[in-house]
Enzyme design. Structure first.
Site, short mmCIF file in Angstrom:
data_model
loop_
_atom_site.label_atom_id
_atom_site.label_comp_id
_atom_site.label_asym_id
_atom_site.label_seq_id
_atom_site.Cartn_x
_atom_site.Cartn_y
_atom_site.Cartn_z
CB CYS A 188 33.70 45.58 39.65
SG CYS A 188 31.91 45.76 39.53
CE LYS A 221 34.86 30.05 14.70
NZ LYS A 221 33.77 29.72 15.27
CD GLU A 262 37.95 44.97 33.38
OE1 GLU A 262 38.15 46.07 33.93
OE2 GLU A 262 37.11 44.14 33.81
CD GLN A 285 30.84 45.89 45.04
OE1 GLN A 285 30.76 44.72 45.39
NE2 GLN A 285 30.02 46.43 44.14
CG HIS A 299 34.17 45.86 34.70
ND1 HIS A 299 34.86 44.83 35.30
CD2 HIS A 299 32.95 45.86 35.24
CE1 HIS A 299 34.07 44.23 36.17
NE2 HIS A 299 32.90 44.83 36.15
CB ILE A 323 22.91 19.82 15.94
CG1 ILE A 323 23.26 18.39 15.51
CG2 ILE A 323 21.39 20.04 15.88
CD1 ILE A 323 22.64 17.31 16.37
N1 GLN Z 1 29.19 41.22 42.70
C1 GLN Z 1 29.39 42.64 42.73
C2 GLN Z 1 28.14 43.41 42.34
O1 GLN Z 1 27.25 42.87 41.74
C3 GLN Z 1 30.54 43.04 41.85
C4 GLN Z 1 30.29 42.81 40.40
C5 GLN Z 1 31.55 42.83 39.58
O2 GLN Z 1 32.65 42.75 40.11
N2 GLN Z 1 31.44 42.91 38.29
O3 GLN Z 1 28.05 44.59 42.63
#
Ligand code: GLN
Length: 547
Positions: free
Chosen positions: A380, A17, A521, A384, A519, A147
């Site tokens: 992200c 959808k 993406e 890290q 992000h 429901i």
């Molecule tokens: N867990 C990590 C943080 O909170 C990375 C979060 C993520 O990859 N979106 O910083």
């Protein structure tokens, strides 16, 4: 004032959808109209932010910091219209608003009921920004008969009665199962589904029927007759090789024409489909393929990384290669040598994630990519982990870790190169957080600016030194370690405008190794691939020609 199109689903879930809504949005744009797409979800979670990606797929983040349903990602990818917090609502949010008003005394002592209080809340939501666009497309999550969905169906019924005639349209998506033994497409489930809709006062104007093949004239006429729609309003939505074929395929089936006819718009403006013709051409006319390993935790459900999978496809389209993405559970690298699994890939992507499980494996993947000079994109958590890897293996900080995983350990026992961010700046405002905050909606969320170092790889990739990207995280790389890591070649090439938060790192002596705290993406589109993904795949293509 906008015309409203309500999209509902019947027979079974997962018929696409969201995709049908997004493709219709794209077709209306091709006719020169402005559109906005919305999702109304019947579940009781206030938003999908705290829902497991295993269960619900990816959480899509908007510029204004809302954690929303992944269908909003489809909407953006097909229309290029940036979704907003006000484009997604769930029963949980509706009830929470109603109960808040009740506690405040806003209802002046009235008995609070589903009709009218809950339905009014839903209608108020649908109306937000109705003067801004030509068409507002509202998708109702779930399937008719659920429901939880009833207040939403009732609200759109009332809504269409309150609007002038001809301003609302109902489109219903169903399935025509094919029975092999008799060689027939069956219309009965669709008939029942429409009957169910009509029993709650809704009559579809357009039927979109998912089927493996074309719908023969006989079945089309039968559907029109029994479901009370015009034969040319029965649209076949056949299985497609790529979702990006949907706008052209639905156009050939007459979906946009049927919609304009139903609204009485005549003559209909001619469509310009050049954008989608180019997209489809890039999908089908490729020169070779590249293999990308996605090393993550949520590998069982592809929807958990929906936007990443799509952004990689867009990167392939930018380079006219087919991207073969393979999902590898990072936990494997905690037992086995990553080389055995990662050899043969042209690039490695470590996506975002939460919690400790599998993180040591992600660190191993980053190490493999750095040492073997394989293109690496860390998103992200993936950034890290790349920083922790650099700290441990190149900068003599062998106990480097993230507070996310070592938070309760003795602070002396590890070096927190990634720490829990408690204070930051958003625009001109200061944001503060505590460890004891609720989990929902308290991360660093939404669009933030970053300043890139002129002459760095990322500045070159973006062709700019000022960017804006979307965030969703609680933890942050500690800028204190910048000097120490840069001395080893890991450049902090993107920072928050105040210079306090590292947004991008890159290895200077590596063909392509970039980690980003945000992000990218979420902002990639098939007709406008995100520069990081386009260049990542270009590097992967180059790598594939070397081996
Ligand atoms: N867990 C990590 C943080 O909170 C990375 C979060 C993520 O990859 N979106 O910083």
């Amino acid at each position: 004032m906008a015309r409203f199109i309500f999209i509902t689903g019947g027979v079974v879930s997962s018929l696409g959808k969201g995709l049908a809504s997004a493709a219709l949005g794209a077709l209306l744009q091709a006719r020169g109209y402005t559109v906005r797409l919305r999702k109304l979800d019947p579940y009781l979670n206030v938003d999908p932010g705290t829902m497991s990606p295993f269960e619900h797929g990816e959480v899509f983040v908007t510029d204004d910091g809302a954690e929303t349903d992944l269908d909003l990602g489809h909407y953006e990818r097909f229309t290029g219209v940036a979704a907003r917090a006000t484009d997604s609502i769930s029963s949980g949010r509706v009830y929470s608003n109603v109960l808040e008003k009740e506690r405040r005394g806003d209802y002046l002592g009235k008995t609070i009921q589903v009709i009218p209080h809950v339905t009014n809340e839903i209608k108020d939501f649908i109306r937000i920004g109705e003067d801004e666009v030509d068409f507002m497309l509202c998708e109702i999550g779930g399937t008719v008969g659920d429901i939880e969905g009833l207040p939403f169906f009732e609200a759109i019924r009332q809504f269409s009665q309150e609007k002038p005639r001809g301003q609302c349209l109902f489109m219903h998506l169903t399935l025509l199962p094919y029975i092999k033994a008799s060689g027939e497409l069956k219309t009965k489930p669709t008939q029942h589904s429409v009957k169910e809709l009509r029993s709650i006062g809704l009559a579809p104007d357009i039927l979109v029927c998912r089927s493996e093949g074309p719908i023969p004239v006989k079945e089309r006429e039968k559907l029109a007759l029994f479901c009370n729609v015009r034969p040319d309003s029965v649209i076949a939505a056949q299985d497609l090789q790529s979702i990006y074929e949907a706008p052209l395929a639905y156009h050939r089936e007459g979906m946009d024409q049927a919609v304009l006819d139903a609204f009485g718009i005549s003559p209909a403006p001619k469509p310009n489909l050049a954008r989608w013709e180019d997209v489809v051409d890039r999908i089908h006319n490729t020169d070779g393929d590249v293999r990308v390993a996605i090393v993550g935790k949520y590998t069982q459900l592809e929807d958990a990384y929906k936007s990443i999978a799509e952004a990689l496809t867009h990167g392939g389209m930018a380079n006219r290669v087919k991207v073969r993405a393979e999902w590898i559970d990072s936990a494997i690298f905690e037992r086995e040598d990553p080389a055995a699994h990662l050899q043969g890939f042209n690039a490695i992507l470590v996506p975002g994630g939460f919690g400790e499980r599998g993180t040591e494996g992600k660190i191993k993947a980053a190490q493999f990519a750095r040492e073997k000079k394989v293109p690496y994109l860390g998103i992200c958590l993936g950034m890290q982990m790349a920083v922790i890897e650099a700290a441990r293996n190149t900068a003599d900080l062998s106990n480097a870790a993230s507070e996310e995983f070592a938070g309760d350990a003795d602070p002396q026992s590890f070096t927190p190169v990634v720490y829990h961010l408690k204070e930051w700046v958003q625009g001109n405002a200061k944001v503060t957080r505590k460890k004891t905050d609720d989990k929902g909606g308290t991360m660093r969320l939404g669009a933030y600016d970053a300043a890139l170092t002129a002459g760095s790889k990322v500045a070159d990739v973006y062709g700019a030194t000022a960017i804006e990207e979307r965030h969703r995280h609680r933890y942050e790389v500690d800028i204190e370690f910048r000097k120490q890591l840069e001395a080893k070649g890991l450049c902090f090439s993107g920072l928050s405008p105040d210079g306090r938060l590292p947004e991008i790192v890159e290895w200077s002596d590596h063909p392509w190794f970039i980690g980003v705290q945000f992000h990218p993406e979420l902002k990639s589109k098939p007709f406008d691939p995100h520069p990081l993904f386009a260049d990542f795949i270009r590097a992967a293509k180059e790598q594939s020609r070397l081996v």
